[in-house]
Design an enzyme around this catalytic site. Structure first.
Site, PDB file in Angstrom:
ATOM      1  N   ARG A 136       0.798  -1.158   0.044  1.00 26.71           N
ATOM      2  CA  ARG A 136      -0.142  -0.111  -0.104  1.00 26.71           C
ATOM      3  C   ARG A 136       0.679   1.207  -0.060  1.00 26.71           C
ATOM      4  O   ARG A 136       2.208   1.220   0.280  1.00 26.71           O
ATOM      5  CB  ARG A 136      -1.148  -0.066   1.225  1.00 26.71           C
ATOM      6  CG  ARG A 136      -2.203  -0.771   1.132  1.00 26.71           C
ATOM      7  CD  ARG A 136      -2.842  -0.903   2.488  1.00 26.71           C
ATOM      8  NE  ARG A 136      -2.056  -1.716   3.438  1.00 26.71           N
ATOM      9  CZ  ARG A 136      -2.614  -1.844   4.831  1.00 26.71           C
ATOM     10  NH1 ARG A 136      -3.751  -1.431   5.002  1.00 26.71           N
ATOM     11  NH2 ARG A 136      -1.582  -2.452   5.735  1.00 26.71           N
ATOM     12  N   LYS A 189       1.804   2.060   7.414  1.00 27.10           N
ATOM     13  CA  LYS A 189       2.138   1.081   8.544  1.00 27.10           C
ATOM     14  C   LYS A 189       3.149   2.001   9.476  1.00 27.10           C
ATOM     15  O   LYS A 189       3.874   2.839   9.304  1.00 27.10           O
ATOM     16  CB  LYS A 189       2.740  -0.316   8.243  1.00 27.10           C
ATOM     17  CG  LYS A 189       1.532  -1.130   7.341  1.00 27.10           C
ATOM     18  CD  LYS A 189       0.370  -1.399   8.356  1.00 27.10           C
ATOM     19  CE  LYS A 189       0.659  -2.298   9.511  1.00 27.10           C
ATOM     20  NZ  LYS A 189      -0.467  -2.760  10.506  1.00 27.10           N
ATOM     21  N   TYR A 246      -0.875   4.382  10.870  1.00 20.54           N
ATOM     22  CA  TYR A 246      -1.348   3.503  11.635  1.00 20.54           C
ATOM     23  C   TYR A 246      -0.260   3.067  12.638  1.00 20.54           C
ATOM     24  O   TYR A 246       0.786   2.782  12.303  1.00 20.54           O
ATOM     25  CB  TYR A 246      -1.707   2.075  11.190  1.00 20.54           C
ATOM     26  CG  TYR A 246      -3.104   2.489  10.299  1.00 20.54           C
ATOM     27  CD1 TYR A 246      -4.272   2.449  10.903  1.00 20.54           C
ATOM     28  CD2 TYR A 246      -3.160   2.028   8.899  1.00 20.54           C
ATOM     29  CE1 TYR A 246      -5.481   2.416  10.508  1.00 20.54           C
ATOM     30  CE2 TYR A 246      -4.252   2.058   8.285  1.00 20.54           C
ATOM     31  CZ  TYR A 246      -5.484   2.395   9.184  1.00 20.54           C
ATOM     32  OH  TYR A 246      -6.740   2.308   8.283  1.00 20.54           O
ATOM     33  N   HIS A 301      -0.663   1.563  16.482  1.00 23.09           N
ATOM     34  CA  HIS A 301      -0.982   0.388  17.167  1.00 23.09           C
ATOM     35  C   HIS A 301      -0.066   0.181  18.300  1.00 23.09           C
ATOM     36  O   HIS A 301       0.446  -0.773  18.420  1.00 23.09           O
ATOM     37  CB  HIS A 301      -1.356  -0.931  16.272  1.00 23.09           C
ATOM     38  CG  HIS A 301      -2.431  -0.936  15.348  1.00 23.09           C
ATOM     39  ND1 HIS A 301      -3.642  -1.015  15.454  1.00 23.09           N
ATOM     40  CD2 HIS A 301      -2.285  -0.739  13.955  1.00 23.09           C
ATOM     41  CE1 HIS A 301      -4.233  -0.800  14.444  1.00 23.09           C
ATOM     42  NE2 HIS A 301      -3.425  -0.793  13.455  1.00 23.09           N
ATOM     43  N   ASP A 317      -2.813  -6.888  15.202  1.00 21.64           N
ATOM     44  CA  ASP A 317      -2.103  -5.786  15.330  1.00 21.64           C
ATOM     45  C   ASP A 317      -2.327  -5.053  16.645  1.00 21.64           C
ATOM     46  O   ASP A 317      -1.821  -3.765  17.000  1.00 21.64           O
ATOM     47  CB  ASP A 317      -2.252  -4.899  14.155  1.00 21.64           C
ATOM     48  CG  ASP A 317      -3.685  -4.528  13.642  1.00 21.64           C
ATOM     49  OD1 ASP A 317      -4.590  -4.808  14.392  1.00 21.64           O
ATOM     50  OD2 ASP A 317      -3.890  -4.026  12.520  1.00 21.64           O
TER      51      ASP A 317
END
Length: 370
Positions: A15, A75, A94, A96, A270
């Site tokens: 991505r 990510k 992201y 997490h 995740d």
């Protein structure tokens, strides 16, 4: 603002955080966008398309981090990127954090501004930047689960939809949020018998109204879970506590109660996973087996369908990226309460309670920043 779009370097992650369409919108507003060479190729976007949209192509990831005031990613940064991050640099991606303390510690040390897609939260508690990838992951969980139920890859040898004269497979979904809803739709569409569980009776009432007849709802508790895992072929973990570690709903001892070849798909991996025996895997090596139970625990499931995923993600993130670029992170968050909730770590301070609680770190109220 100077915006950097590095190429994703996490394994099997194709991505990209910004499409040429997004570059054009930012460029029209006077912002400068630098894209690492070939960053968009995995999603079907060439360097030439980015250049036509107004971006400048840089040859290395180091150049992108060095020049940018805001880094837009998909990510979380991996270890090789930690030292590229600068103090006061805004990272919009992201993260997490609650599932991985080394990343949390690194971002505290770097004193960057960490704004996490997954904790941007609307007044109705919906998560607008997590929803698109949850939709993809929910649908993929059934697609992958159906594949790994095949006998050559150690599954039970069950066709989820069955055939005339043979009953369909059984799917158990833990969690009735976006992931669970999309998984139930896909499984039902294949003809499986589906049970979807949640702890919210209001959510179960809604699902009961909108789902087809081959989907039934059940209240989620340990007794009910233990009863159903004995007879279900595919079990999907779809539990989310925003910004915090997921609870373990499937424990190690429960595997003994499952039939050999049962498949577990943990979409919550995740965020630490809701299956105790889960550990993050990759698209390159997606599964492992414990007690004859197949575990599929890929932490970036949507990365396997990057064209769809990139478009879905950037449709949601671009308005926020433009707001951040136009106003700067502090003013943008001051004006937009949902965006403010995306702040996790600011200049070495943990300002998101779920992250602080996960690792017993000192928590600072985000309002102290404004």
């Amino acid at each position: 603002m100077i915006i950097g779009v590095p190429k994703e370097i996490k394994k099997n992650e194709d991505r990209v955080a910004l499409t040429p369409a997004g570059v054009l919108e930012l460029s029209k507003k006077g912002h400068k966008v630098y894209v690492q060479t070939h960053a968009g190729e995995g999603s079907g976007f060439s360097n030439e398309e980015y250049v036509k949209a107004g971006a400048e192509i840089l040859g290395t990831i180091e150049e992108v981090y060095s020049i940018a005031e805001m880094i837009i990613k998909v990510k979380e940064p991996i270890e090789s990127e930690y030292n590229l991050i600068k103090e006061n640099q805004l990272l919009f991606t992201y993260f997490h954090f609650a599932s991985y303390q080394p990343l949390t510690n690194a971002m505290i040390d770097k004193k960057s501004i960490c704004l996490a897609y997954e904790t941007v939260e609307m007044p109705d508690r919906s998560l607008p930047l997590l929803i698109p990838m949850s939709e993809v992951a929910g649908r993929m969980s059934v697609q992958q689960g159906a594949k790994y139920l095949e006998k050559p890859i150690k599954g039970r040898g069950v066709l989820l939809g069955g055939v005339p004269g043979v009953p369909p497979g059984k799917v158990l979904i833990l969690g009735g949020g976006v992931v669970g809803t999309q998984a139930a739709k896909m499984a039902a569409g294949l003809g499986a018998q589906v049970v979807i569980m949640d702890v919210s009776l209001n959510r179960l009432r809604y699902l009961n109204d909108v789902m087809p007849a081959n989907v039934v709802t059940m209240f989620s508790n340990e007794y009910n879970i233990r009863s159903l895992i004995k007879t279900h072929d595919l079990i999907i973990g779809a539990v989310l506590i925003p910004g915090a570690k997921a609870p373990n709903l499937i424990t190690r001892d429960m595997l003994k109660e499952m039939r050999p070849g049962t498949v577990l798909v943990d979409v919550a991996v995740d965020q630490g996973g809701c299956i105790e025996t889960c550990r993050p895997t990759t698209h390159e090596d997606p599964t492992f087996i414990i007690d004859d139970v197949v575990h599929y625990c890929v932490a970036n499931m949507p990365g396997a369908v990057p064209f769809t995923s990139t478009l879905a993600l950037t449709n949601a993130t671009l308005p926020y990226a433009i707001l951040l670029a136009d106003l700067g992170w502090k003013e943008a968050c001051n004006r937009n309460a949902a965006l403010k909730k995306g702040l996790n770590i600011v200049n070495g301070k943990v300002v998101y309670k779920g992250v602080a609680d996960a690792f017993n770190l000192e928590y600072h109220d985000v309002e102290e920043l404004f």
